[in-house]
Design a protein around this motif. Structure first.
Motif, PDB file in Angstrom:
ATOM      1  N   UNK A   1      12.205   3.522 -16.743  1.00  0.00           N
ATOM      2  CA  UNK A   1      12.234   2.879 -15.414  1.00  0.00           C
ATOM      3  C   UNK A   1      11.791   3.822 -14.315  1.00  0.00           C
ATOM      4  N   UNK A   2      11.490   3.193 -13.170  1.00  0.00           N
ATOM      5  CA  UNK A   2      11.058   3.970 -12.021  1.00  0.00           C
ATOM      6  C   UNK A   2      11.554   3.304 -10.750  1.00  0.00           C
ATOM      7  N   UNK A   3      11.366   3.981  -9.628  1.00  0.00           N
ATOM      8  CA  UNK A   3      11.803   3.387  -8.374  1.00  0.00           C
ATOM      9  C   UNK A   3      10.597   2.901  -7.585  1.00  0.00           C
ATOM     10  N   UNK A   4      10.690   1.659  -7.112  1.00  0.00           N
ATOM     11  CA  UNK A   4       9.668   1.061  -6.263  1.00  0.00           C
ATOM     12  C   UNK A   4      10.426   0.339  -5.155  1.00  0.00           C
ATOM     13  N   UNK A   5      10.469   0.901  -3.953  1.00  0.00           N
ATOM     14  CA  UNK A   5      11.330   0.334  -2.912  1.00  0.00           C
ATOM     15  C   UNK A   5      11.136  -1.158  -2.656  1.00  0.00           C
ATOM     16  N   UNK A   6       9.900  -1.655  -2.770  1.00  0.00           N
ATOM     17  CA  UNK A   6       9.695  -3.060  -2.399  1.00  0.00           C
ATOM     18  C   UNK A   6       9.808  -4.033  -3.570  1.00  0.00           C
ATOM     19  N   UNK A   7      10.239  -3.585  -4.751  1.00  0.00           N
ATOM     20  CA  UNK A   7      10.597  -4.554  -5.786  1.00  0.00           C
ATOM     21  C   UNK A   7      12.079  -4.864  -5.652  1.00  0.00           C
ATOM     22  N   UNK A   8      12.502  -6.067  -6.046  1.00  0.00           N
ATOM     23  CA  UNK A   8      13.909  -6.436  -5.877  1.00  0.00           C
ATOM     24  C   UNK A   8      14.819  -5.379  -6.499  1.00  0.00           C
ATOM     25  N   UNK A   9      15.779  -4.903  -5.748  1.00  0.00           N
ATOM     26  CA  UNK A   9      16.738  -3.865  -6.131  1.00  0.00           C
ATOM     27  C   UNK A   9      16.125  -2.455  -6.106  1.00  0.00           C
ATOM     28  N   UNK A  10      14.832  -2.344  -5.869  1.00  0.00           N
ATOM     29  CA  UNK A  10      14.214  -1.019  -5.735  1.00  0.00           C
ATOM     30  C   UNK A  10      13.922  -0.301  -7.036  1.00  0.00           C
ATOM     31  N   UNK A  11      14.187  -0.962  -8.169  1.00  0.00           N
ATOM     32  CA  UNK A  11      13.833  -0.346  -9.448  1.00  0.00           C
ATOM     33  C   UNK A  11      13.066  -1.359 -10.296  1.00  0.00           C
ATOM     34  N   UNK A  12      12.227  -0.830 -11.191  1.00  0.00           N
ATOM     35  CA  UNK A  12      11.515  -1.697 -12.141  1.00  0.00           C
ATOM     36  C   UNK A  12      11.385  -0.920 -13.441  1.00  0.00           C
TER      37      UNK A  12
ATOM     38  N   UNK B   1       0.821  -1.217   0.000  1.00  0.00           N
ATOM     39  CA  UNK B   1       0.000   0.000   0.000  1.00  0.00           C
ATOM     40  C   UNK B   1       0.853   1.265   0.000  1.00  0.00           C
ATOM     41  N   UNK B   2       2.055   1.182   0.537  1.00  0.00           N
ATOM     42  CA  UNK B   2       2.868   2.390   0.674  1.00  0.00           C
ATOM     43  C   UNK B   2       3.519   2.848  -0.626  1.00  0.00           C
ATOM     44  N   UNK B   3       3.911   1.916  -1.494  1.00  0.00           N
ATOM     45  CA  UNK B   3       4.660   2.350  -2.687  1.00  0.00           C
ATOM     46  C   UNK B   3       4.038   1.934  -4.016  1.00  0.00           C
ATOM     47  N   UNK B   4       2.813   1.340  -4.011  1.00  0.00           N
ATOM     48  CA  UNK B   4       2.253   0.856  -5.280  1.00  0.00           C
ATOM     49  C   UNK B   4       2.031   1.967  -6.306  1.00  0.00           C
ATOM     50  N   UNK B   5       1.844   3.214  -5.825  1.00  0.00           N
ATOM     51  CA  UNK B   5       1.478   4.278  -6.765  1.00  0.00           C
ATOM     52  C   UNK B   5       2.551   4.519  -7.826  1.00  0.00           C
ATOM     53  N   UNK B   6       3.810   4.333  -7.455  1.00  0.00           N
ATOM     54  CA  UNK B   6       4.866   4.599  -8.428  1.00  0.00           C
ATOM     55  C   UNK B   6       4.724   3.670  -9.644  1.00  0.00           C
ATOM     56  N   UNK B   7       4.595   2.374  -9.360  1.00  0.00           N
ATOM     57  CA  UNK B   7       4.470   1.404 -10.444  1.00  0.00           C
ATOM     58  C   UNK B   7       3.190   1.624 -11.254  1.00  0.00           C
TER      59      UNK B   7
END
Ligand code: SAM
Length: 306
Positions: free
Chosen positions: A236-247, A72-78
């Protein structure tokens, strides 16, 4: 559908009791951990192991086959990036297809765009939709958009049968290429993407992390460049809870950069004035859009011959 897959590890308590640690074959030697306040859901669907837990610091977390899909905290970025990068690259988009994305977050973001007339969504696993509606109302709110036509089925098959040239935008919001999403990273699927898009239409696929998956990115970029021929770019973008923090995302169109230039949004979100669009964005804006295509030197070097 076929046989129920063997249950995969839940990754709960895998390193320390009371913690979820994301151990997986696509990021050997590392595992992001979140402290679990309360497990909320744990079932094997026909396709994957579905879990939800309340974390201490990232809100509720959705996990498929032991891999974090959203918090819930970081989904908005993705969700904002995978949606607005393609939609804002098309003038007046009307028909949109979403493959995967069963949590509804992409639909929530699409609802900001008043030019869209119809949104088809093909998600393979109805348990993901049900779980999102139960535990993630702020994400699954996207299903309330009356333009949405939800189909439960395999996206590979859905795209094969889709009418040629009908979509302005196709968003492939898939999980990783291990498990049910494998076919969404293969050549026949990309060929069908070009067929279902109208000329000038744009496809955007989940395309993994620059820190962990350069070989996959290279392969997808090579295949897409061969198949689409027009414009193909990695963002690309940053999503803290994806592996390595980027997707990252692969943006593709059969038209060349003189007609479809992903770097300059032709349908800028700041110019859309509706009640839906007035809901503040948290990550995406037109500057972030253009910046997402700027690549660090090690990535440029790795991709330079494609
Ligand atoms: N944001 C996430 C990420 O990048 O890790 C992915 C979000 S979304 C929850 C991925 C969805 O794709 C899942 O709900 C999964 O069931 C669905 N999916 C996987 N394979 C699929 C397929 N072949 N056809 C349609 N949907 C598929």
């Amino acid at each position: 559908h076929g046989d129920t897959p063997a249950p995969r590890p839940s990754n709960l308590n895998s390193i320390a009791p009371g913690w979820f640690s994301e151990i997986g074959p696509m990021w050997p030697g590392e595992a992001r951990s979140l402290k679990v306040e309360k497990p909320l859901f744990d079932k094997q669907s026909d396709f994957q192991h579905v879990q939800v837990f309340q974390s201490e610091t990232y809100g509720k977390v959705l996990v498929l086959d032991g891999v974090i899909q959203l918090t819930e905290r970081d989904e908005f970025s993705y969700q904002e990036m995978i949606t607005h990068l393609p939609v804002c690259s098309v003038k007046d988009p009307k028909r949109v297809l979403v493959i995967g994305g069963g949590d509804g977050g992409v639909l929530r973001e699409l609802s900001r765009h008043p030019s869209i007339e119809k949104i088809d969504m093909c998600e393979i696993d109805k348990m993901v939709v049900e779980v999102s509606k139960e535990f993630f109302p702020g994400v699954s709110v996207g299903f309330k958009d009356p333009r949405v036509n939800l189909v439960i089925g395999d996206g590979v098959k859905f795209l094969q049968d889709a009418e040629a040239g009908i979509y302005d935008v196709i968003i492939v919001d898939s999980s990783d290429p291990v498990g049910p999403a494998e076919g969404l990273f293969q050549k026949p699927f990309y060929l069908n993407l070009t067929r279902a898009l109208r000329p000038g239409g744009v496809a955007c696929t989940q395309a993994e992390s620059i820190w962990l998956h350069l070989p996959i990115i290279k392969e997808v970029l090579t295949i897409c460049s061969e198949i689409f021929k027009g414009s193909v770019s990695y963002a690309w973008t940053s999503v803290p809870t994806y592996p390595s923090g980027t997707i990252g995302f692969m943006l593709c169109s059969t038209e060349g950069p003189e007609k479809v230039n992903f770097r300059q949004p032709i349908n800028p979100i700041e110019e859309i004035v509706t009640e839906e669009a007035a809901r503040p964005l948290k990550y995406y804006n037109s500057e972030v859009h253009s910046a997402a295509f700027i690549l660090p030197q090690f990535v440029k070097d790795a991709l330079k011959d494609i």
